[in-house]
Design an enzyme around this catalytic site. Structure first.
Site, short mmCIF file in Angstrom:
data_model
loop_
_atom_site.label_atom_id
_atom_site.label_comp_id
_atom_site.label_asym_id
_atom_site.label_seq_id
_atom_site.Cartn_x
_atom_site.Cartn_y
_atom_site.Cartn_z
N THR A 156 2.48 8.32 3.54
CA THR A 156 3.67 9.18 3.69
C THR A 156 4.23 9.05 5.11
OG1 THR A 156 2.76 10.72 2.06
CG2 THR A 156 4.50 11.56 3.50
N ASN A 195 2.31 4.68 -9.27
CA ASN A 195 1.08 5.44 -9.18
C ASN A 195 0.81 6.30 -10.41
OD1 ASN A 195 3.47 6.60 -7.78
ND2 ASN A 195 2.23 8.46 -7.85
N GLN A 213 -0.77 1.42 -4.33
CA GLN A 213 -1.62 1.26 -5.52
C GLN A 213 -2.16 -0.17 -5.66
OE1 GLN A 213 -2.71 3.60 -7.57
NE2 GLN A 213 -1.58 5.22 -6.53
N SER A 227 -2.45 2.87 1.87
CA SER A 227 -3.24 4.05 2.20
C SER A 227 -4.71 3.79 1.87
CB SER A 227 -2.70 5.22 1.37
OG SER A 227 -3.21 6.43 1.86
N THR A 281 -3.93 10.30 19.42
CA THR A 281 -5.28 9.70 19.50
C THR A 281 -5.68 9.09 18.17
OG1 THR A 281 -5.86 11.32 21.17
CG2 THR A 281 -7.69 10.22 20.08
N CYS A 291 -0.19 14.15 -5.95
CA CYS A 291 0.52 14.89 -4.89
C CYS A 291 1.45 15.95 -5.48
CB CYS A 291 1.34 13.93 -4.04
SG CYS A 291 0.38 12.55 -3.49
N1 PLP Z 1 2.85 5.98 -2.55
C1 PLP Z 1 2.09 5.90 -3.63
C2 PLP Z 1 2.41 4.90 -4.69
C3 PLP Z 1 0.98 6.75 -3.78
O1 PLP Z 1 0.23 6.68 -4.87
C4 PLP Z 1 0.70 7.67 -2.75
C5 PLP Z 1 -0.44 8.60 -2.85
O2 PLP Z 1 -1.22 8.58 -3.71
C6 PLP Z 1 1.55 7.71 -1.63
C7 PLP Z 1 2.60 6.85 -1.56
C8 PLP Z 1 1.29 8.67 -0.50
O3 PLP Z 1 0.12 8.29 0.14
P1 PLP Z 1 -0.58 9.25 1.22
O4 PLP Z 1 -1.20 10.34 0.45
O5 PLP Z 1 -1.54 8.36 1.94
O6 PLP Z 1 0.50 9.73 2.11
#
Ligand code: PLP
Length: 366
Positions: free
Chosen positions: A59, A138, A166, A186, A224, A312
């Site tokens: 994000t 996702n 993903q 991520s 940091t 999320c």
């Molecule tokens: N994009 C996709 C396709 C995701 O599946 C996710 C989280 O699962 C994100 C972005 C956001 O990732 P993060 O939780 O590391 O910010």
């Protein structure tokens, strides 16, 4: 979950407690962890270390890129194209830019989840500053033709942002070959710890920091560094890529078996995305007439953890924007069920899951 193979390493590095920006010995030990991590990430993605920025999550990476490209707004380059099925991290940031005056175009998908490349071509105009298309979705697991999207973007001279959250760790990514200008990932998606994100920007792209402050990450991301998380993330990626074919075969065979078993026992089930064009660890289904949320809760009590929509957005009780974009109505878009498998699952668990899901669905039907 953190790769179980890394748990001893996690204990070991916990004692390295210096700040990677300090010049004393403890600081230098921390710096070495950071340097080694960056080397692993760069090798894994086949890109230069200077084109990687380590962040706290995808994000943050997405926000950094979108705000770097669009702010301050320039009327001559204020147009953003995003696919309708992007993660909310991207869609919400795009909407925020729209509220600030950017022009936003949404690229649609069809009932099978496919993008229309001709539509993408027709949306591009002189003012287009960025195209954002994810590598794979996702929720549904649908894989998008990033190579073709990138070729089209390059031809039009528009940078492409690819959300590869993903995909990294499940498929090889070669940034010398893949025509993308920005890429985000991520760590927790490849069994690294939560709280580590990656941002890649191509050498010809400019990047302005989102977080201002110290000179960490060469000034691209102040704050940091989370050295423990970053190091374990790098090691997790190394492990995932080293054994990728074996993991893929194991996970794919369990996923296919799960689908066959469920389809036999629950004939009403509908497969959202053909297995061939879906991530090999994902199975997305609907049981018309039963809400995903109620199935999720009943399965959770029976010890099986599935998802509906995006983790999320869960708890929001909103219909999935991804399924709605594929043409499903509100009720249908609440029926999604996502089974995500990992290399730590076993065939015994899959067999048990088939029995339990069939029993729970039977109960809810009544
Ligand atoms: N994009 C996709 C396709 C995701 O599946 C996710 C989280 O699962 C994100 C972005 C956001 O990732 P993060 O939780 O590391 O910010």
């Amino acid at each position: 979950m953190l790769a179980s193979e890394l748990q001893d390493l996690a204990q070991e590095i916990w004692n390295i407690n210096g700040n990677a920006s300090s010049v004393h010995q403890s600081g230098q030990k921390a710096r070495r962890l950071l340097n080694e991590s960056r080397e692993i990430f760069a090798q894994s993605l086949n890109c230069a270390e200077k084109n990687l920025v380590l962040t706290s999550c995808a994000t943050e990476s997405i926000n950094t890129i979108l705000k770097s490209v669009f702010l301050p707004l320039d009327a001559k380059k204020n147009h953003l194209i995003v696919s309708a099925v992007e993660h909310s991290a991207l869609l919400e940031t795009a909407k925020n830019l729209q509220e600030q005056g950017a022009e936003l175009s949404i690229l649609s998908v069809d009932a099978k989840g496919n993008l229309d490349l001709a539509e993408l071509g027709s949306l591009i105009k002189n003012e287009t500053a960025l195209i954002a298309v994810m590598y794979a979705n996702n929720e549904t697991g649908k894989i998008f033709p990033i190579q073709q999207v990138g070729d089209l973007a390059r031809e039009a001279g528009v940078p492409l942002l690819c959300d590869a959250v993903q995909v990294l760790g499940k498929y090889p990514i070669d940034l010398k070959k893949l025509p993308v200008d920005f890429l985000v990932a991520s760590a927790h998606k490849f069994h690294g710890p939560k709280g580590v994100g990656l941002l890649y920007f191509a050498p010809e792209q400019k990047l302005n920091p989102l977080l201002l402050g110290g000179r960490q990450e060469r000034g691209y991301r102040a704050g940091t560094e989370n050295i423990h998380g970053i190091y374990l993330a790098a090691k997790a990626l190394e492990l995932a890529l080293k054994n990728l074919p074996d993991y893929e075969q194991h996970i794919r065979s369990m996923r296919d078996y799960l689908y066959q078993g469920l389809a036999e026992k629950i004939p009403e089930l509908q497969l959202t995305i053909d297995l061939d064009s879906s991530l090999y660890n994902t199975l997305h289904l609907r049981r018309p007439g039963i809400s995903g949320e109620s199935l999720l809760m009943s399965l959770d009590m029976a010890g099986i953890e599935i998802s509906v929509g995006s983790a999320c957005d869960s708890g929001s009780l909103e219909p999935s924007h991804v399924l709605m974009a594929m043409g499903l109505n509100e009720q249908e878009a609440m029926e999604g069920l996502r089974f995500s498998l990992s290399r730590y699952n076993t065939m015994a668990e899959i067999k048990k899951s088939i029995e339990v899901v069939a029993r729970v669905v039977g109960g809810l039907k009544k």
